[in-house]
Design a protein around this motif. Structure first.
Motif, PDB file in Angstrom:
ATOM      1  N   PHE A   1      13.921  37.827  42.969  1.00  0.00           N
ATOM      2  CA  PHE A   1      14.361  38.248  44.897  1.00  0.00           C
ATOM      3  C   PHE A   1      15.752  39.787  45.013  1.00  0.00           C
ATOM      4  O   PHE A   1      16.694  38.830  44.288  1.00  0.00           O
ATOM      5  CB  PHE A   1      14.370  37.261  45.630  1.00  0.00           C
ATOM      6  N   LEU A   2      15.749  40.364  46.777  1.00  0.00           N
ATOM      7  CA  LEU A   2      16.625  41.068  46.754  1.00  0.00           C
ATOM      8  C   LEU A   2      16.957  40.931  47.926  1.00  0.00           C
ATOM      9  O   LEU A   2      16.358  41.282  49.364  1.00  0.00           O
ATOM     10  CB  LEU A   2      16.758  42.537  46.615  1.00  0.00           C
ATOM     11  N   ASN A   3      17.997  40.208  48.655  1.00  0.00           N
ATOM     12  CA  ASN A   3      19.013  40.235  49.764  1.00  0.00           C
ATOM     13  C   ASN A   3      19.372  41.246  50.569  1.00  0.00           C
ATOM     14  O   ASN A   3      20.980  40.750  49.426  1.00  0.00           O
ATOM     15  CB  ASN A   3      19.231  38.946  50.455  1.00  0.00           C
ATOM     16  N   LYS A   4      19.199  42.656  50.580  1.00  0.00           N
ATOM     17  CA  LYS A   4      19.979  43.904  51.004  1.00  0.00           C
ATOM     18  C   LYS A   4      21.106  43.569  51.738  1.00  0.00           C
ATOM     19  O   LYS A   4      22.320  43.944  51.480  1.00  0.00           O
ATOM     20  CB  LYS A   4      19.314  45.095  51.265  1.00  0.00           C
ATOM     21  N   SER A   5      20.950  42.425  53.326  1.00  0.00           N
ATOM     22  CA  SER A   5      21.712  42.383  53.925  1.00  0.00           C
ATOM     23  C   SER A   5      23.304  41.025  53.407  1.00  0.00           C
ATOM     24  O   SER A   5      24.586  41.753  53.555  1.00  0.00           O
ATOM     25  CB  SER A   5      20.840  41.580  55.091  1.00  0.00           C
TER      26      SER A   5
ATOM     27  N   LEU B   1      21.017  39.763  44.937  1.00  0.00           N
ATOM     28  CA  LEU B   1      19.757  39.351  44.047  1.00  0.00           C
ATOM     29  C   LEU B   1      19.341  37.777  43.394  1.00  0.00           C
ATOM     30  O   LEU B   1      20.723  37.608  42.730  1.00  0.00           O
ATOM     31  CB  LEU B   1      18.799  40.338  43.690  1.00  0.00           C
TER      32      LEU B   1
ATOM     33  N   SER C   1      15.550  49.237  45.535  1.00  0.00           N
ATOM     34  CA  SER C   1      16.005  48.299  46.791  1.00  0.00           C
ATOM     35  C   SER C   1      15.174  48.264  48.444  1.00  0.00           C
ATOM     36  O   SER C   1      15.407  48.003  49.513  1.00  0.00           O
ATOM     37  CB  SER C   1      17.519  49.034  46.998  1.00  0.00           C
TER      38      SER C   1
ATOM     39  N   LYS D   1      12.601  47.316  48.073  1.00  0.00           N
ATOM     40  CA  LYS D   1      11.635  45.956  47.799  1.00  0.00           C
ATOM     41  C   LYS D   1      12.546  44.701  47.862  1.00  0.00           C
ATOM     42  O   LYS D   1      13.504  45.268  48.313  1.00  0.00           O
ATOM     43  CB  LYS D   1      10.695  45.992  46.664  1.00  0.00           C
ATOM     44  N   ASP D   2      12.434  43.714  48.405  1.00  0.00           N
ATOM     45  CA  ASP D   2      12.560  42.450  48.894  1.00  0.00           C
ATOM     46  C   ASP D   2      11.975  41.846  47.443  1.00  0.00           C
ATOM     47  O   ASP D   2      12.900  39.993  47.450  1.00  0.00           O
ATOM     48  CB  ASP D   2      12.253  42.054  49.717  1.00  0.00           C
ATOM     49  N   LYS D   3      11.220  42.154  46.574  1.00  0.00           N
ATOM     50  CA  LYS D   3      10.810  40.264  45.568  1.00  0.00           C
ATOM     51  C   LYS D   3       9.595  41.864  44.833  1.00  0.00           C
ATOM     52  O   LYS D   3       8.982  42.689  44.736  1.00  0.00           O
ATOM     53  CB  LYS D   3       9.752  40.018  46.091  1.00  0.00           C
TER      54      LYS D   3
END
Lengths: 113, 108
Positions: free
Chosen positions: B65-69, B73, B52, B54-56
């Motif tokens: 790809f991870l978009n926490k908001s 993913l 978490s 990282k975003d990629k």
């Protein structure tokens, strides 16, 4: 090479029978897991174990029990098999950390008639 | 209630094009995610993971790809190959929670 083996690839049992599914890993992993895989439901965790003689319930433990007498072996027991336990059963192991991947066995396709 | 959701049961892609597989999660405490690939009659095998922080994360043809908001993913496969045809599972909490899987078919 990492290896997780399961005792049977295919198994057919009758309703009410006691069923044992065996899993053995050769990686000296602390963690071991049992899942069932059903279409549309993915992998659901039945039980897992962090150490010998320790076990934790997963999401769907009802109708199942487990045994871990040795580090390398984790058994899943269906005390009285029912038709709704017909499924693919997958065993996995992993090292003792939250960030390690799991290694899976090939699965046992269990049919309960 | 499913904590990890893969809302697309299947995806069909032409060879050479991009495959995008999606996964949504509900628990903001999840801090590590994994993708597994499963062929018929075999157990799942690890593909790629992301923390978490990282975003990629990229590994060859595979990028996660991870978009926490958005608690979302995605797994990108470029270029897609027929051998990529399999079921793909998203997982969190070191495998304690899996999605339902997405069947990817890559047509040649």
């Amino acid at each position: 090479d990492v290896k997780v083996t399961q005792s049977s690839r295919y198994l057919v049992k009758r309703t009410g029978e006691k069923v044992f599914l065996e899993c053995v890993q050769d990686m000296d992993h602390e963690n071991m897991f049992w899942y069932r895989q059903d279409p549309g439901l993915g992998l659901r965790l039945i039980y897992f174990s962090y150490d010998v003689k320790m076990k934790e319930k997963g999401d769907i433990p009802e109708g199942y029990s487990v045994s871990r007498e040795k580090k390398e072996r984790f058994s899943l027991i269906l005390e009285s098999a029912s038709t709704n336990q017909t499924s693919m059963y997958l065993c996995a192991s992993s090292p003792p950390s939250g960030r390690y991947t799991q290694y899976f066995g090939p699965g046992t396709r269990l049919t309960v008639l | 209630d499913q904590q990890v959701k893969q809302n697309s049961p299947s995806l069909s892609v032409q060879e050479g094009r991009i495959s995008i597989l999606n996964c949504d999660y509900t628990n903001s405490m999840f801090d590590y995610f994994l993708w597994y690939k499963k062929y018929p009659a075999e157990g799942p095998t690890f593909l790629i993971s992301i923390s978490s922080i990282k975003d990629k994360n990229e590994d060859g043809r595979f990028t996660v790809f991870l978009n926490k908001s958005a608690k979302h993913l995605s797994l990108h496969i470029v270029p897609s190959q027929p051998g990529d045809s399999a079921v793909y599972f998203c997982a969190a909490r070191s495998g304690l929670v899996f999605g339902a899987g997405t069947i990817l078919r890559v047509k040649s």
